[in-house]
Design a protein around this motif. Structure first.
Motif, PDB file in Angstrom:
ATOM      1  N   LEU A 170       0.828  -1.212   0.000  1.00 16.36           N
ATOM      2  CA  LEU A 170       0.000   0.000   0.000  1.00 16.36           C
ATOM      3  C   LEU A 170       0.861   1.260   0.000  1.00 16.36           C
ATOM      4  O   LEU A 170       0.524   2.241  -0.679  1.00 16.36           O
ATOM      5  N   ALA A 171       1.975   1.223   0.739  1.00 14.00           N
ATOM      6  CA  ALA A 171       2.861   2.384   0.762  1.00 14.00           C
ATOM      7  C   ALA A 171       3.495   2.610  -0.605  1.00 14.00           C
ATOM      8  O   ALA A 171       3.661   3.756  -1.037  1.00 14.00           O
ATOM      9  N   CYS A 172       3.840   1.528  -1.304  1.00 15.76           N
ATOM     10  CA  CYS A 172       4.411   1.667  -2.649  1.00 15.76           C
ATOM     11  C   CYS A 172       3.390   2.242  -3.630  1.00 15.76           C
ATOM     12  O   CYS A 172       3.724   3.100  -4.461  1.00 15.76           O
ATOM     13  N   VAL A 173       2.162   1.780  -3.538  1.00 14.67           N
ATOM     14  CA  VAL A 173       1.103   2.323  -4.385  1.00 14.67           C
ATOM     15  C   VAL A 173       0.881   3.797  -4.072  1.00 14.67           C
ATOM     16  O   VAL A 173       0.755   4.643  -4.978  1.00 14.67           O
ATOM     17  N   ALA A 174       0.843   4.112  -2.773  1.00 15.29           N
ATOM     18  CA  ALA A 174       0.664   5.506  -2.358  1.00 15.29           C
ATOM     19  C   ALA A 174       1.829   6.377  -2.841  1.00 15.29           C
ATOM     20  O   ALA A 174       1.646   7.549  -3.186  1.00 15.29           O
ATOM     21  N   PHE A 175       3.047   5.802  -2.876  1.00 12.95           N
ATOM     22  CA  PHE A 175       4.213   6.543  -3.347  1.00 12.95           C
ATOM     23  C   PHE A 175       4.029   6.944  -4.816  1.00 12.95           C
ATOM     24  O   PHE A 175       4.292   8.096  -5.193  1.00 12.95           O
ATOM     25  N   VAL A 176       3.564   6.004  -5.642  1.00 12.51           N
ATOM     26  CA  VAL A 176       3.354   6.303  -7.059  1.00 12.51           C
ATOM     27  C   VAL A 176       2.286   7.383  -7.228  1.00 12.51           C
ATOM     28  O   VAL A 176       2.455   8.334  -8.009  1.00 12.51           O
ATOM     29  N   VAL A 177       1.194   7.253  -6.473  1.00 11.81           N
ATOM     30  CA  VAL A 177       0.116   8.259  -6.544  1.00 11.81           C
ATOM     31  C   VAL A 177       0.633   9.628  -6.106  1.00 11.81           C
ATOM     32  O   VAL A 177       0.367  10.652  -6.754  1.00 11.81           O
ATOM     33  N   ALA A 178       1.386   9.650  -5.021  1.00 13.31           N
ATOM     34  CA  ALA A 178       1.903  10.911  -4.503  1.00 13.31           C
ATOM     35  C   ALA A 178       2.873  11.570  -5.480  1.00 13.31           C
ATOM     36  O   ALA A 178       2.844  12.797  -5.666  1.00 13.31           O
ATOM     37  N   GLU A 179       3.718  10.763  -6.135  1.00 13.59           N
ATOM     38  CA  GLU A 179       4.673  11.329  -7.078  1.00 13.59           C
ATOM     39  C   GLU A 179       3.975  11.885  -8.314  1.00 13.59           C
ATOM     40  O   GLU A 179       4.455  12.853  -8.922  1.00 13.59           O
ATOM     41  N   ARG A 180       2.856  11.286  -8.678  1.00 22.44           N
ATOM     42  CA  ARG A 180       2.096  11.797  -9.821  1.00 22.44           C
ATOM     43  C   ARG A 180       1.472  13.161  -9.495  1.00 22.44           C
ATOM     44  O   ARG A 180       1.323  14.006 -10.385  1.00 22.44           O
TER      45      ARG A 180
END
Length: 479
Positions: free
Chosen positions: A244-254
């Protein structure tokens, strides 16, 4: 991009230029040597501190976790606050954490110290090349970088021998060695020019800084614990948090206006393909080196010195041939040497997988590590140069940093997942025949990973991809 510094015209034939080169070589060499020596020291550490396999994995992965997560932050801080200053912080912090590692009475304290040592390395690692790039006269810049690369190649080749010798006396010397080296670097650093990027953003991507280590730590913890605990609640929870943190990282970077990892770079097909190849090939390399060091000492009964020296031929071959293959790739394209190199590496790992429980160096180890040296020489420079060429010139440093972080992450995940795949758990690493069986399976898995990278290269890169590549020189290479 505006570069501001006390001097931007150092020459190789001047005293200040030579001192700066020596400063960057010694600082980077300290971090390189530490990683090499720790792999050789693992069996001795496990025996003295009564550590199980998961503990030994975290001695390596704790350092890699924080380094991979924060290396881009370290580069950014250097651009903003001054590369000399941040480099000095990293060197000093690395020395202090090395003392804590050397004094660690338990495996838990050693792992905690390694985590902090990785934070210091994240400040230190990006600074070497950035200081050379910003401080040397353009006519001498590539000569300085070439000298830096060559000297680190020599340090890497000698590292396993020095490490094996020190570990044979006392494994804690592997960490004490960093203290005098750091003192020399800090003394030399006083004469180095300062440089910074006046146009660098002063915005910090807090979401990226927090989510990257949480994601990697959660996944790594779950994979490391799985052989002993199975699909327990804590293991599954850790895995879920990490994913979930990795998915959130991608969303946050976008969504981030100034992201730590600009996802727009991955819109370039070549950049994406090369980083995917980096992930699988460097994962195989890190995993194989981890298992070779343990196998030769636990199963074969070799001394730390003999086990460390076993891989020296690979580093020596890379020292003399990597730059030559980089030139070939610049002329004819990166795809062909990368494909040839990948095939040779996979063949080398297959040869190593055939070693018996009591191997002969000349018959069972030397052919494999020699072939791997030729394969890596063909692969590394074209891969690195292609990453730099695939990004806009203004973002070449960031592209190099991302590729560096991916290579570190690959090692982190490989060392966490390989013992799970080969069924090695708990204190089984101390039983020679079990380690030998796990080693052979691990080599086959690593060979399969490299072949997967070969397929990605064959279908992902254009036939004459990036004939005119940027000069390859990053700290992410295994050389």
């Amino acid at each position: 991009m505006s570069e501001v510094g006390e001097s931007a015209g150092l020459r190789m034939n001047e005293k200040r230029g030579r001192l700066l080169l020596l400063t960057t070589i010694l600082g980077s060499g300290m971090a390189f040597l530490d990683g090499t020596i720790v792999n050789v020291a693992l069996p001795r550490i496990g025996k003295e501190l009564q550590a199980d396999l998961a503990g030994l994995q975290w001695v390596v992965n704790g350092y890699t976790l924080t380094l991979a997560s924060l290396i881009l932050v370290g580069g950014s801080l250097g651009d903003r606050l001054g590369r000399k200053r941040v480099y000095g912080w990293g060197v000093a912090g690395f020395a202090v954490m090395s003392v804590l590692c050397a004094l660690a009475p338990t495996i838990e304290i050693l792992v905690a110290s390694r985590l902090l040592q990785g934070v210091a390395a994240a400040l230190l690692t990006p600074g070497s090349l950035a200081m050379l790039q910003a401080s040397f006269h353009p006519d001498d810049r590539m000569r300085a970088i070439g000298a830096w690369t060559g000297m680190l190649g020599i340090a890497t080749a000698g590292g396993p021998v020095v490490g094996g010798w020190l570990v044979g006396i006392e494994w804690r010397l592997a960490f004490w060695l960093n203290v005098p080296l750091a003192a020399i670097v800090l003394l030399l650093l006083r004469s180095a020019p300062e440089s910074r990027d006046e146009e660098a953003s002063h915005h910090t991507d807090l979401a990226g800084v927090l989510l990257a280590p949480i994601g990697l730590a959660g996944i790594t913890w779950a994979l490391t614990a799985w052989p002993d605990t199975g699909a327990s609640v804590s293991t599954l929870l850790s895995l879920a948090v990490g994913v979930l943190a990795c998915v959130a990282f991608v969303v946050a970077e976008r969504r981030e206006r100034d992201p730590m990892v600009p996802l727009s770079l991955f819109a370039n097909r070549t950049f994406s393909v090369i980083n995917l190849v980096t992930l699988v090939v460097y994962g195989a390399l890190s995993g194989s080196m981890f298992f070779i060091a343990v196998f030769l000492q636990v199963s074969a009964g070799w001394s730390p010195l003999a086990a460390g020296a076993a891989t020296v031929p690979m580093s020596v071959i890379m020292l003399f041939l990597a730059s030559r293959f980089g030139g070939i790739a610049s002329t004819y394209g990166a795809r062909t040497p990368m494909l040839a190199g990948s095939v040779l590496i996979a063949a080398a790992l297959a040869l190593l997988a055939l070693a018996p429980d009591d191997p002969s160096f000349w018959r069972h180890i030397l052919p494999g590590v020699t072939l791997m040296g030729f394969g890596l020489s063909m692969l590394v420079a074209p891969l690195t140069g292609t990453v730099l060429a695939a990004a806009p010139p203004s973002r070449s440093g960031l592209a190099s940093g991302i590729n560096n972080a991916i290579s570190r992450t690959a090692g982190l995940l490989a060392i966490a997942v390989l013992p799970l795949l080969v069924g090695l758990s708990g204190r089984e690493y101390a039983q020679g025949h079990l380690v030998a069986d796990a080693y052979r399976q691990a080599m086959w898995w690593c060979a399969a990973l490299v072949l997967a990278g070969t397929v990605v290269t064959a279908f992902g890169l254009e036939r004459h991809c990036n004939r005119q590549m940027a000069e390859p020189a990053t700290e992410g290479s295994p050389a």
